[in-house]
Design an enzyme around this catalytic site. Sequence first.
Site, PDB file in Angstrom:
ATOM      1  CB  CYS A 161      -0.893  -0.020   1.232  1.00 19.92           C
ATOM      2  SG  CYS A 161       0.029   0.206   2.755  1.00 19.92           S
TER       3      CYS A 161
ATOM      4  CG  HIS B  94      -2.537  -3.146  14.502  1.00 26.93           C
ATOM      5  ND1 HIS B  94      -2.049  -1.946  14.027  1.00 26.93           N
ATOM      6  CD2 HIS B  94      -2.225  -4.077  13.563  1.00 26.93           C
ATOM      7  CE1 HIS B  94      -1.490  -2.154  12.842  1.00 26.93           C
ATOM      8  NE2 HIS B  94      -1.588  -3.440  12.542  1.00 26.93           N
TER       9      HIS B  94
ATOM     10  CD  GLU C 248      -4.086   2.287  11.758  1.00 34.05           C
ATOM     11  OE1 GLU C 248      -3.653   1.562  10.834  1.00 34.05           O
ATOM     12  OE2 GLU C 248      -5.242   2.752  11.767  1.00 34.05           O
TER      13      GLU C 248
ATOM     14  CG  ASN D 173      -2.387  -5.881   5.848  1.00 35.57           C
ATOM     15  OD1 ASN D 173      -2.450  -6.395   4.747  1.00 35.57           O
ATOM     16  ND2 ASN D 173      -1.249  -5.436   6.357  1.00 35.57           N
TER      17      ASN D 173
HETATM   18  S1  SF4 Z   1      -3.386   3.734   6.195  1.00 32.36           S
HETATM   19 FE1  SF4 Z   1      -2.265   1.833   6.571  1.00 32.36          FE
HETATM   20  S2  SF4 Z   1      -3.049   0.382   5.022  1.00 32.36           S
HETATM   21 FE2  SF4 Z   1      -3.698   2.434   4.401  1.00 32.36          FE
HETATM   22  S3  SF4 Z   1      -2.127   3.166   2.994  1.00 32.36           S
HETATM   23 FE3  SF4 Z   1      -1.528   3.856   5.027  1.00 32.36          FE
HETATM   24  S4  SF4 Z   1      -0.204   2.276   5.881  1.00 32.36           S
HETATM   25 FE4  SF4 Z   1      -1.280   1.400   4.130  1.00 32.36          FE
END
Ligand code: SF4
Length: 287
Positions: free
Chosen positions: A16, A129, A131, A225
């Site tokens: 990504c 996680h 994030e 993911n």
């Molecule tokens: S938010 Fe997370 S999954 Fe989406 S582009 Fe950014 S790093 Fe990748």
Amino acid sequence: MSGKDNIIIAKSAGFCPGVKRAIECVLELEAQGHKPIYTLGPLIHNKQVTDSLEAKGIKEIESLEEAKDKNGVLVIRAHGITPAFQKEIMDYGMKVVDATCLLVKKVHNVIEEYAKKGYDTVIVGDSKHAEVIGLMGYTQNKGIVVGSIEEAQHLPHFEKVNVVSQTTQKEATFLEIANIIKQKSKICNISNTICQPTKQRQTETTKCAKDADLVVVVGGHHSANTARLAKLCSDLCKNVIHVETSKDIEPQIIVNSKKIFITAGASTPISLVEEVANYIKTLKGEK
Ligand code: SF4
């Protein structure tokens, strides 16, 4: 989609933008001669990639104290961190490069904006996680993480609540949870913060997986993911295999399947997707 005959490779497969940017960032630092380069946690949940980064002297550390050589550079990975940890890092006395994904930063901003206005925050995601741990840091200590519909049903009433999502959640689940919270709240703001690359990956996967005899999901076994993508595919197709490389593939399942859909998590390099696709094509006599 791209592909030949009955082997379809997801267009959305591969890194990504957030992961791509973080990897490019450390490689650029390495090319500039910075040494050592420390990443706070694995830059990406893919063993093949982290092994190759390690070979270039890019070291993964779990805590700040492990960054012993202060002449080096500390890299904040795409998942982002809490503001308190950011401050601690800045005060540590080393060069810091922030590779937080810009789409994760947008979620930080949405949480902060509403928290300042007195809203509680509900984050739909996985509490462990990285994030989500980072997102919690922006809630002004008024945040709750909800991981399932069952958990959402047990939430209390809210006067004012802002509902956000971990960027890689399944959209249908997020919307269902957000709706449950809305019913329980006086004022409810729903911020659908699932990132666009994840939405595209989910849309393409949903469309292709249900028509396939077999779905091959390529990605690290530790990648959340990728595991979520494999779960999404299992809901749509009865034969799903999650592999890291072609070595994990049992040839007979390929031989027995007519229509094969190959997809990959956000942390899977396109080279591994191609390696798996080439192996499958060879088994099918297409190469
Ligand atoms: S938010 Fe997370 S999954 Fe989406 S582009 Fe950014 S790093 Fe990748």
